[in-house]
Design a protein around this motif. Sequence first.
Motif, short mmCIF file in Angstrom:
data_model
loop_
_atom_site.label_atom_id
_atom_site.label_comp_id
_atom_site.label_asym_id
_atom_site.label_seq_id
_atom_site.Cartn_x
_atom_site.Cartn_y
_atom_site.Cartn_z
N ILE A 195 38.31 44.45 41.35
CA ILE A 195 39.06 43.22 41.63
C ILE A 195 38.96 42.30 40.42
N THR A 241 46.26 47.08 48.99
CA THR A 241 45.57 47.44 50.23
C THR A 241 46.45 48.45 50.95
N ASP A 268 38.12 51.99 47.81
CA ASP A 268 37.14 52.31 48.84
C ASP A 268 37.90 52.65 50.14
N THR A 313 38.78 39.13 38.12
CA THR A 313 38.27 37.77 38.36
C THR A 313 38.94 36.81 37.39
N THR A 372 40.88 49.91 50.08
CA THR A 372 40.92 48.64 49.38
C THR A 372 40.22 48.77 48.02
N THR A 406 37.62 48.47 45.14
CA THR A 406 36.18 48.23 45.11
C THR A 406 35.93 46.88 44.45
N ALA A 407 34.76 46.34 44.68
CA ALA A 407 34.44 45.01 44.15
C ALA A 407 34.59 44.97 42.63
N ALA A 408 34.20 46.04 41.96
CA ALA A 408 34.26 46.05 40.49
C ALA A 408 35.69 46.09 39.99
#
Length: 243
Positions: free
Chosen positions: A217, A147, A196, A219, A211, A213-215
């Motif tokens: 991160i 971040t 992003d 999992t 930060t 992007t969702a893709a």
Amino acid sequence: MTPLDLDALDLSALLCSRVCHDVISPVGAIVNGLEVLEDESDTAMREFALELIAKSARQASARLQFARIAFGAAGSAGASIDVADAEKVSRGMFVDDKTQLAWSAPQALFPKNKVKLLLNLVMIAQSAIPRGGLIDVNVQGDGEAPTLTLKSKGSHARIPAHVESLIAGTPETGSVDAHGILPFYAGLVARAAAMDVRFSIEGDTVTITATPTAAAIPTAPPADAGPEADRPSDSEPPETALA
């Protein structure tokens, strides 16, 4: 709005124009100082010329070192860059400037594009406080999912005009020039790094946050999945499992 697909040659030309714009002033000052040394015999004027040459040479060197990482390859494809190097070249840019730099980041190797994004955001943060002030850079997390937070505080702070649409790759005019190439390029790097970028302003402080992007991160498998979660499924072909 459809993202602008800038031709590679135009992108290269605009970036070269940006670098030349940044170094032409100190290089010109060096030339002026040398001319004074050639024509002047007055001791005071010669000392002034030597000081001008030394200061301008430091500025030109600092800007080129910064550009080498922010815009250049700075290593082979896929290489990582030490965040400490990013801090060093950033501090060099502000040595004799009206803007102060505070820096808090781990001393670690980060993927090249994430470091390039950080440096480009430093320059955008500087443009947010045209009368000078403080830029506070804070990097948290590891290189895979960091971040980046930059706060620009100063008189007449503002989010630079058109910067959000340029970073998004959708300039309002449908084109980009040498003045807008830095945020446009920052957007290209951000997307390549799966980051992003967002802007906000409160009072005399502009905040830039980048930060993952969702893709991007990662999992983790469920806690109770056990070792079976790492095994290929029965329907997965052997080639895919081996890959």
